[in-house]
Structures are given as C-alpha cells and as structure tokens.
Design a protein around this motif. Structure first.
Motif, PDB file in Angstrom:
ATOM      1  N   GLN A   1      51.971  41.346  11.932  1.00 50.84           N
ATOM      2  CA  GLN A   1      50.265  41.437  12.184  1.00 50.84           C
ATOM      3  C   GLN A   1      50.673  40.407  13.575  1.00 50.84           C
ATOM      4  O   GLN A   1      50.016  40.160  14.870  1.00 50.84           O
ATOM      5  N   LEU A   2      51.625  39.371  13.591  1.00 54.75           N
ATOM      6  CA  LEU A   2      50.759  38.101  15.133  1.00 54.75           C
ATOM      7  C   LEU A   2      52.715  37.962  15.507  1.00 54.75           C
ATOM      8  O   LEU A   2      53.460  37.229  15.420  1.00 54.75           O
ATOM      9  N   PRO A   3      53.259  39.620  15.635  1.00 56.62           N
ATOM     10  CA  PRO A   3      54.881  39.211  16.620  1.00 56.62           C
ATOM     11  C   PRO A   3      54.621  38.640  17.375  1.00 56.62           C
ATOM     12  O   PRO A   3      53.577  38.250  18.465  1.00 56.62           O
TER      13      PRO A   3
ATOM     14  N   THR B   1      55.573  39.683   3.758  1.00 55.49           N
ATOM     15  CA  THR B   1      56.426  39.044   4.902  1.00 55.49           C
ATOM     16  C   THR B   1      56.012  38.054   5.089  1.00 55.49           C
ATOM     17  O   THR B   1      55.147  38.028   6.087  1.00 55.49           O
ATOM     18  N   THR B   2      56.422  36.925   5.075  1.00 54.30           N
ATOM     19  CA  THR B   2      55.278  36.238   6.238  1.00 54.30           C
ATOM     20  C   THR B   2      56.052  36.128   7.546  1.00 54.30           C
ATOM     21  O   THR B   2      57.291  36.233   8.591  1.00 54.30           O
ATOM     22  N   PRO B   3      55.620  35.687   8.795  1.00 51.42           N
ATOM     23  CA  PRO B   3      55.016  36.016  10.132  1.00 51.42           C
ATOM     24  C   PRO B   3      56.759  34.666  10.974  1.00 51.42           C
ATOM     25  O   PRO B   3      56.416  33.462  10.861  1.00 51.42           O
ATOM     26  N   GLU B   4      57.170  35.315  11.742  1.00 48.95           N
ATOM     27  CA  GLU B   4      58.340  34.756  12.230  1.00 48.95           C
ATOM     28  C   GLU B   4      57.400  33.163  13.643  1.00 48.95           C
ATOM     29  O   GLU B   4      57.988  32.996  12.519  1.00 48.95           O
TER      30      GLU B   4
ATOM     31  N   GLY C   1      65.981  27.283   1.802  1.00 50.21           N
ATOM     32  CA  GLY C   1      66.106  26.296   0.688  1.00 50.21           C
ATOM     33  C   GLY C   1      65.175  24.856   0.570  1.00 50.21           C
ATOM     34  O   GLY C   1      64.994  24.832  -0.610  1.00 50.21           O
ATOM     35  N   ASN C   2      65.377  24.834   1.933  1.00 48.19           N
ATOM     36  CA  ASN C   2      64.857  22.838   2.089  1.00 48.19           C
ATOM     37  C   ASN C   2      63.424  23.340   3.288  1.00 48.19           C
ATOM     38  O   ASN C   2      63.188  21.992   3.576  1.00 48.19           O
ATOM     39  N   ALA C   3      63.902  24.419   3.434  1.00 45.40           N
ATOM     40  CA  ALA C   3      62.423  23.995   4.713  1.00 45.40           C
ATOM     41  C   ALA C   3      62.588  25.740   4.955  1.00 45.40           C
ATOM     42  O   ALA C   3      63.006  26.264   5.295  1.00 45.40           O
ATOM     43  N   LEU C   4      61.243  26.141   6.306  1.00 42.38           N
ATOM     44  CA  LEU C   4      61.274  27.040   6.381  1.00 42.38           C
ATOM     45  C   LEU C   4      61.354  27.245   8.031  1.00 42.38           C
ATOM     46  O   LEU C   4      61.187  27.500   9.251  1.00 42.38           O
ATOM     47  N   VAL C   5      62.537  27.407   7.247  1.00 43.90           N
ATOM     48  CA  VAL C   5      63.440  27.740   8.834  1.00 43.90           C
ATOM     49  C   VAL C   5      63.906  29.345   9.070  1.00 43.90           C
ATOM     50  O   VAL C   5      64.661  29.510  10.254  1.00 43.90           O
ATOM     51  N   HIS C   6      64.052  29.921   8.028  1.00 40.57           N
ATOM     52  CA  HIS C   6      64.113  31.663   8.038  1.00 40.57           C
ATOM     53  C   HIS C   6      63.010  32.533   7.615  1.00 40.57           C
ATOM     54  O   HIS C   6      62.161  31.759   6.243  1.00 40.57           O
ATOM     55  N   VAL C   7      62.365  33.437   7.799  1.00 43.23           N
ATOM     56  CA  VAL C   7      61.736  34.530   7.671  1.00 43.23           C
ATOM     57  C   VAL C   7      62.312  35.829   7.534  1.00 43.23           C
ATOM     58  O   VAL C   7      63.555  35.891   8.766  1.00 43.23           O
ATOM     59  N   SER C   8      62.267  37.022   6.983  1.00 39.74           N
ATOM     60  CA  SER C   8      62.772  38.179   6.393  1.00 39.74           C
ATOM     61  C   SER C   8      62.351  39.125   7.512  1.00 39.74           C
ATOM     62  O   SER C   8      60.993  38.462   8.402  1.00 39.74           O
TER      63      SER C   8
END
Length: 545
Positions: free
Chosen positions: A161-163, A198-201, A352-359
C-alpha cells in the motif's frame, strides 16, 4: 478455452502457461528454473516446450507479466525455435529482454509494448492489462477474454500500500473484472502459507540505515540483479551516508543501466563509480551492489567468499548484506557463501537477523482479499511448490469457491473451460528441459543419474582380455578407480573373483562381449557394495582374442 501450464506448478521457477482457443495459442510467461544440487552440470532448466513443439506456428503471442528470470529467462530458447513470435509486455520487461537477446545473438522485431489499463486484441484473444505491485517495476496482471470465457492471470504480485514508485496493485480493475465475470482465476501461490499481509518494501530503509551507520568499512549488498526497488533503497542510503556505489556483476550492471535509462531507477549525480576505481576510495566511503544472493557458484559474491574475485578482496569487518529471499533448493549454496564470508572476518546481515528483505508476493491475507473482490467461478493456483498450491486452494475455498471448482494442477495438466466450468481433461508431457552449456534438451534423467553417481560414489574401470577358444582370461583384469581414497590396490582381492566368473561364463558357452562385460559388472558391483559400502559407476571392457 483450454489452459495448460508447462511450468511453474510444483517449482519456484520456469513459469509458463499456454491458453488455446479456436486453434490459436497464447503463451503467458516463459521463464527458467535454476538447478539444484541434484542437477550436476546443468546451467538452467526450461519449461516443457515439447508439448507445443509442433504447434509453434499457432502461437499468436507471448505475454510477459514482468522481467524476472523465472518469467522471461527461457524466451531466447523458445525464439530459437520460432524467431517471430510476437512479444507483449511492459516497457521495462521488453527492454530487459532485448538485453538478453544480445547475449544469445537474437533479434526479435515483433513487439507490442503495453501498459496498465490498456486493452488490445491478439488473434482470438482480447487482452486487458492490470497494474500489479511486485519486487520489480512495471509488473502486470492480464485478463484474457474470448467467447468461451474470461481468465485473469495475476502474474507475481503483492498489495504493497506504500510502494516506492507509487504504483499500486489496481484492485479497482480486479473488482471491475470480477463484476463482469472471471471464469478462471490463476493466482500467484508463492506466499499462500504466510499469514497476514506482506511487509511493505519501504520498511527495509531503517534496517539499511542501521547497517550503514554501524559499518566503518565497506558495505557489500547482494540482491537479485532485477530488483530495481531494492537497489534504489541502497542508493538512497548510500547517498545519505556519503558513500559511493559500484555495481559488480554483468547482469547487475546491465539491468540497472536499463532501469536508469528508462527512468525506473533514480541515480543521484556523482554516486556511481567504476569497479576499477574502487581502491581510490576509503573503505568507509564505498558500497558494493552485487549479484550472488543465492550462492550461485560464479557470481560476484561467491567469488569474494572464496577469495577468488579479481578486484575485490574482502577485509575483516566488511559488512555483507544478503538483501533477498532464500529460494528453496539454494540453502546449501547460500550457507556455504555465508560461512566463507564469515571465515574472512566479514559481518553478514541477512533476513534471519535483520529486516533487509521483504517478499514480492502476496501473503494469505492479500489473497483472501483478492478472492473476495474477484469472486471467480473457478480457481487454479499457479507459481509455487505443491504445498503453496494446496494452501492457496484452501484460501479460495474459504472465500466460497466450491472445492470441485478449485483446480490443483501439475505441469502438463490440461484444463478446459467450458460454459463457466473448469475441469481437468488430460495431461501432456511437461518434463524438464536441461541446458548444459550449448546443449539444450539432450540431457536425460539417466545422464544426470550417471553424473550424480560419478560425483558421489566414484568410478571404476575394468579391462580384461579373454581367449574364447581356450576359455581363459589371458590378460588382466586391470582395474583403475577415481574417487576412492584407498587407491587401486584395494581391488586386489576381487581380481581372482572376476577371473573365475569370466572363465565360468566362457565354459558355459558365453562368448558375447556385452554379456561378458555384464558378468564383470555384477561381480565387481557386489564386491564393492559388500566390502566398501559404495555403488560406483562401473565400466567393464572385454577384449576378445
């Protein structure tokens, strides 16, 4: 109307679907699957072209939903069989494909550039393109209409929703098509098992900023070479922290150049530097954006991890960010790279140890939302492994789609849409087509089995010379092995057993070379299995005098 998936159902990759009406074929996507450990020597895996090999003249168009390799990577191989297949896709998708054609020395001039909201007719098919949000710009869903009904194919999508580029998945178009009637809904299944949304980019930005704040040396970010949005965030963070950026990896340089030229990637002035100039800058002033997030053996990151890169030499306390998902089947390769980086003293930051990727794919909550606004008469989950397809089908049933109208198909399943009802009517061959260097399609499962045996169990050759008149072994057997730490002397006990077995066969009147070789193979196979607990490839040679 007939729908036949030739790839993408059961795997994460090689997506390809064929739609048929009035003898005409429309293809949606044509991607590759990357090999796993049990595909030794294989470079790429293609969809099951063989099912339509004798009908390529009936193809009126190839619709490409977006520019990821698992959706466009096999197009050059298809066009080598028929070069003038019309290609239909967005501006960025076709531009990325044209760059691939240069590598394959292909030239296709039959293109139709489309954008979201556009409608066009291709042969017997009326097409409407719908904007969807994904991890690459310019992604499209496609509605395919004929007098037999309407299909809506989502391609890969999510509902961010916030691309970053402000381009939302057009749910109003989905709802409008649903009101008009969607007879068959083909839906991305990749994240069907993941609850919620899914978490926003853009949520990655704070994690990247923290990495840049804490790193006192170089930052190396590995991601997919087509992930324009991710690279944009890295560029933005680099500029904010006063760092220069260098692209490493041929596909990364190529794709980001295309994205910049078309305006999809905003590169601030004086930000990019050439790889050859990297040593002119202090480590804390550099960010390297490279390929290799999946542990590909020849990728830039893998070569760095093995200390084999010709320019970049990793130093202790460099920070490496794996800014991508882990594709199933690549786990061992990725962990091998992480371990190599860690041994060199690098700090490795990953999902696995930081939010450095979202699907880039819709989770269960988004899929439920889509089913509720489209209200399809029939559903066929696509793009995923078996567990993803089943989970997606269950979501459709929860929203009211009858179980009997939810098609759980496999590659090659033939589905007919007739009077608003979809049903399985048969199956065609959609087996893997393996690419090994310049060889396409000539590698069989038997050949791969031989390769696996050679790699895991070793190789033994036995040469014996026999005199069929006297029934005696006159020379040998000479035994040579590869892959055995014990050395050739370990086979000394079996030599007299082979002689005895051969002379017994000769005494019984066996004089066919092939049958004598089988005698050696059986005798050696039993001995190696009983004595060494191995099952090597055994190649016997019998020479008659």
């Amino acid at each position: 109307m007939r729908v036949t998936p030739l790839g993408g159902l059961g795997d994460i990759g090689r997506n390809m679907t064929v739609v048929e009406h009035h003898g005409q074929l429309l293809i949606v996507d044509c991607g590759v699957l990357f090999p796993e450990d049990d595909h030794p020597g294989v470079d790429l895996i293609l969809p099951g072209f063989g099912a339509i090999a004798d009908r390529l003249d009936d193809v009126v168009g190839l619709v490409l939903t977006h520019g990821h390799e698992d959706h466009i990577g096999a197009v050059p191989y298809l066009l080598k069989q028929r070069p003038d297949i019309p290609l239909i896709g967005s501006r960025l998708t076709l531009a990325l494909l044209r760059e691939k054609f240069k590598e394959h020395r292909l030239r296709n001039t039959v293109e139709l550039v489309v954008s979201d909201g556009e409608q066009t007719q291709v042969g017997a098919f009326d097409l409407e393109f719908v904007a969807v949000n994904h991890s690459i710009p310019d992604a499209l869903a496609v509605a395919i209409s004929t007098e037999a009904g309407r299909i809506l194919h989502t391609g890969d999508f999510k509902m961010d929703q916030l691309p970053l580029d402000g381009r939302l998945t057009d749910l109003r178009a989905f709802a409008r098509l649903g009101e008009a009637g969607v007879d068959l809904f083909l839906v991305d299944s990749t994240n069907a098992e993941v609850p919620g949304f899914t978490t926003p980019e853009r949520d990655i930005a704070p994690a990247l900023d923290r990495v840049f704040d804490r790193s006192k040396q170089r930052v190396i970010v590995a991601c997919f070479a087509s992930h324009v949005h991710r690279v944009q965030q890295v560029l933005d963070s680099a500029v904010a922290h006063g760092r220069k950026v260098v692209y490493v990896g041929r596909s990364m340089v190529r794709n980001m150049g295309v994205a910049r030229d078309l305006g999809y990637l905003k590169v601030p002035a004086n930000t990019l530097i050439e790889m050859r100039d990297i040593e002119k800058f202090q480590p804390q002033d550099v960010v390297i954006v490279c390929t290799g997030s999946q542990g590909e053996p020849m990728s830039a990151l893998s070569r760095m991890a093995a200390s084999e890169h010709p320019v970049i030499d990793l130093k202790p306390n460099d920070t490496v960010v794996l800014a991508s998902s882990l594709i199933p089947g690549n786990e061992n390769s990725v962990y091998r790279v992480i371990n190599g980086l860690t041994r060199l003293g690098a700090k490795v930051v990953h999902k696995g140890n930081a939010l450095v990727h979202v699907s880039g794919h819709a989770s269960a909550g988004e899929l439920l939302y889509c089913y509720n606004i489209v209200k399809p008469r029939n559903v066929m989950p696509v793009h995923g492994e078996a567990r993803h397809l089943v989970a997606n089908a269950d979501l459709a049933v929860q929203t009211g789609v009858p179980r009997k109208r939810t098609i759980l198909a496999e590659d090659g399943t033939v589905v007919d849409l007739h009077r608003g009802k979809a049903s399985v009517v048969g199956k065609v061959d959609a087996a893997y087509i393996f690419v090994d260097g310049a060889t396409v399609g000539d590698i069989s499962e038997a050949a791969l089995t031989d390769r696996r045996i050679l790699g895991e169990e070793g190789f033994v050759s036995i040469v014996a010379v026999v005199d069929t008149r006297t029934g005696k072994v006159v020379s040998g057997p000479d035994i040579h092995a590869r892959g055995f730490v014990e050395g050739d002397t370990v086979f000394d006990p079996v030599r007299p057993q082979i002689v005895t077995a051969l002379e017994a066969a000769l005494a019984d009147g066996t004089d066919d070379t092939y049958q004598l070789q089988q005698v050696i193979r059986r005798r050696m196979g039993r001995w190696v299995n009983d004595t060494l607990r191995r099952r090597p490839m055994i190649v016997p040679v019998v020479i008659q005098t």
